[in-house]
Every structure is written in structure tokens, then in C-alpha cells.
Design an enzyme around this catalytic site. Sequence first.
Site, short mmCIF file in Angstrom:
data_model
loop_
_atom_site.label_atom_id
_atom_site.label_comp_id
_atom_site.label_asym_id
_atom_site.label_seq_id
_atom_site.Cartn_x
_atom_site.Cartn_y
_atom_site.Cartn_z
N LYS A 85 0.83 -1.19 0.00
CA LYS A 85 0.00 0.00 0.00
C LYS A 85 0.87 1.25 0.00
O LYS A 85 0.42 2.34 -0.34
CB LYS A 85 -0.87 0.04 1.27
CG LYS A 85 -1.75 -1.14 1.47
CD LYS A 85 -2.47 -0.96 2.83
CE LYS A 85 -3.12 -2.23 3.29
NZ LYS A 85 -3.57 -2.13 4.69
N GLU A 145 7.84 2.40 -5.90
CA GLU A 145 7.90 1.91 -4.52
C GLU A 145 8.07 3.08 -3.56
O GLU A 145 8.54 4.15 -3.94
CB GLU A 145 9.04 0.87 -4.42
CG GLU A 145 9.35 0.30 -3.07
CD GLU A 145 8.22 -0.42 -2.34
OE1 GLU A 145 7.08 0.08 -2.34
OE2 GLU A 145 8.49 -1.44 -1.69
N ASP A 146 7.66 2.88 -2.32
CA ASP A 146 7.71 3.97 -1.35
C ASP A 146 9.10 4.25 -0.80
O ASP A 146 9.56 5.38 -0.77
CB ASP A 146 6.72 3.71 -0.18
CG ASP A 146 6.91 2.36 0.50
OD1 ASP A 146 7.78 1.56 0.08
OD2 ASP A 146 6.16 2.07 1.46
N LYS A 194 16.74 5.41 2.03
CA LYS A 194 17.34 5.57 3.36
C LYS A 194 18.83 5.33 3.27
O LYS A 194 19.26 4.34 2.67
CB LYS A 194 16.75 4.54 4.33
CG LYS A 194 15.58 5.04 5.09
CD LYS A 194 15.26 4.10 6.24
CE LYS A 194 13.84 4.30 6.69
NZ LYS A 194 13.47 3.40 7.78
N PHE A 241 12.79 6.13 11.12
CA PHE A 241 11.50 5.56 10.73
C PHE A 241 10.55 6.70 10.40
O PHE A 241 10.27 7.55 11.24
CB PHE A 241 10.93 4.69 11.85
CG PHE A 241 9.76 3.88 11.37
CD1 PHE A 241 9.97 2.67 10.73
CD2 PHE A 241 8.47 4.35 11.53
CE1 PHE A 241 8.89 1.93 10.24
CE2 PHE A 241 7.39 3.62 11.05
CZ PHE A 241 7.60 2.41 10.41
N VAL A 242 10.06 6.71 9.16
CA VAL A 242 9.22 7.82 8.72
C VAL A 242 7.80 7.35 8.40
O VAL A 242 7.57 6.18 8.10
CB VAL A 242 9.83 8.52 7.49
CG1 VAL A 242 11.11 9.26 7.85
CG2 VAL A 242 10.08 7.53 6.35
N ASP A 276 3.28 4.01 6.58
CA ASP A 276 2.49 3.83 7.80
C ASP A 276 3.34 3.44 8.99
O ASP A 276 4.48 2.98 8.86
CB ASP A 276 1.48 2.70 7.59
CG ASP A 276 2.16 1.33 7.55
OD1 ASP A 276 3.10 1.17 6.73
OD2 ASP A 276 1.81 0.45 8.35
N ARG A 286 -0.86 7.00 6.84
CA ARG A 286 -0.61 6.98 5.40
C ARG A 286 -1.15 8.22 4.70
O ARG A 286 -0.68 8.62 3.65
CB ARG A 286 -1.26 5.75 4.74
CG ARG A 286 -0.63 4.43 5.14
CD ARG A 286 -1.13 3.32 4.22
NE ARG A 286 -0.93 1.99 4.77
CZ ARG A 286 0.17 1.27 4.61
NH1 ARG A 286 1.18 1.77 3.93
NH2 ARG A 286 0.26 0.07 5.13
P1 IMP Z 1 13.16 -3.18 2.82
O1 IMP Z 1 12.76 -4.51 2.25
O2 IMP Z 1 13.88 -3.31 4.11
O3 IMP Z 1 13.89 -2.27 1.84
O4 IMP Z 1 11.83 -2.50 3.30
C1 IMP Z 1 11.01 -1.83 2.49
C2 IMP Z 1 9.61 -1.82 3.07
O5 IMP Z 1 9.60 -1.70 4.50
C3 IMP Z 1 8.90 -0.63 2.54
O6 IMP Z 1 8.22 -0.97 1.36
C4 IMP Z 1 8.01 -0.22 3.68
O7 IMP Z 1 6.79 -0.89 3.58
C5 IMP Z 1 8.72 -0.69 4.92
N1 IMP Z 1 9.50 0.41 5.55
C6 IMP Z 1 10.84 0.53 5.60
N2 IMP Z 1 11.22 1.64 6.24
C7 IMP Z 1 10.07 2.27 6.60
C8 IMP Z 1 9.80 3.51 7.31
O8 IMP Z 1 10.69 4.28 7.71
N3 IMP Z 1 8.49 3.80 7.50
C9 IMP Z 1 7.48 3.00 7.07
N4 IMP Z 1 7.69 1.86 6.39
C10 IMP Z 1 8.98 1.49 6.17
MG MG Z 2 6.02 -1.37 1.36
#
Ligand code: IMP
Ligand code: MG
Length: 189
Positions: free
Chosen positions: A52, A108-109, A140, A162-163, A169, A175
Amino acid sequence: MGSEKNIKRAIKILISAKQIQKRVAELGKEITEYYKNKVSEKRPLVIIIVQKGASIFGADLVRKIRLSLDLRFIRVVSYGGKTMPQSDPEIFDKIKSGIENDHVLVVEDILDTGKTLAFIKSYLNNLQPMSLNFAVLLIKKMKRMAKIPRVRFKAFTISNKFVVGYGLDYNEIYRNLPYVGVIENYSPR
Ligand code: IMP
Ligand code: MG
């Protein structure tokens, strides 16, 4: 659950709504420029928004892209470093019709450890697109856990906090904030 007043008190704004909108418009132009000679109405750019988290960013971004688009969605659940640090991301709502020979852009977010993007890349590469690129709202600054794909279109780089907001979310809340912020008193993992 907090009222709007409580939300304002608890969140420190990191990237304002205005900054986001400006950068998203620039990114839309970059993407348009990059794909303008590669896609057409017959062969539109396949945009895959990862639910999401990227729903808000993706909705704004596609409206700044001046190309023929075929809009798709996937849902990936990442347990990224939280309760189950060893588990792999899981994919739901898979791509239904083929993307073989299409130019594909995944929206992607956030790039945190990189596990999620690496996973999405291998899932989509199996479907044999003509090309595969990523547009990510937040990168990040941190040591990545996975070998991550190159992100061609990046909106912002942030420190390892953490944002929330603009699609991101904390326990499914926040969100809808129009900005990206940090929850005050939240201690990172
Ligand atoms: P990764 O697999 O560790 O790169 O994590 C990516 C996923 O973790 C993102 O698509 C988010 O859903 C979640 N995520 C990572 N960091 C944050 C944050 O700071 N706030 C909210 N969601 C996060
Ligand atoms: Mg995600």
C-alpha cells in the site's frame, strides 16, 4: 487513534507537502523524457505501483507523466527487520496479464534494507519485460542487507529514521498525511 490535532503534535515534518509535490513533478518529467521514444499507445509504459505504501506517491506521480500508461498494482508484504527479520517478503495480488516485451517501471515507497526491491526485481524479471526500472520516493542512507537493484528515479534521500506519511504507515496509521514526517519519541529498531 488521534485526531488531526494529535497527529500534528506527534509528527515532526521532514519533507513538506510542497517539497514533495515539486519533486514529484520533476520526477514525472524525468520519466517522461526517459521513456518518450520507447513507449507508444500500442505499447504503453507498464507502471506497477507497490501497495500500500506507494499508492499515494504513485497516484501523484502518474499524473505528472505525459505518456501512454498501463497502470498495474502489486502488493508485497515485507516483514523488513521488524518481528521476523529473517523472513522473505511475500507477494500478493500478482500481475495478471503478461508484461513480456513491455517497458516496466515499478513505483515503490522506500528503500530500506533493499530486500523488498530485490524480491520484486526477481519476481518481475521472470515475466521477461523488455526493461525494468524503479522509481522510489525515499532512499534511506544505511547499510543494505540485500544486493539491491539500481534505482534510476529517486525522489529524496533521508537518514536512517523511521518515517510516516505520504503513503507510509506505522501500524497502518498515518498513510494519509500529505507530508513525510518522523514520529517523535519513536526509537528506531
Ligand atoms: P526493505 O525490504 O527493508 O527495503 O523495506 C522496504 C519496506 O519496509 C517498505 O516498502 C516499507 O513498507 C517498509 N519500511 C521501511 N522503512 C520504513 C519507514 O521508515 N516507514 C514506514 N515503512 C517502512
Ligand atoms: Mg512497502
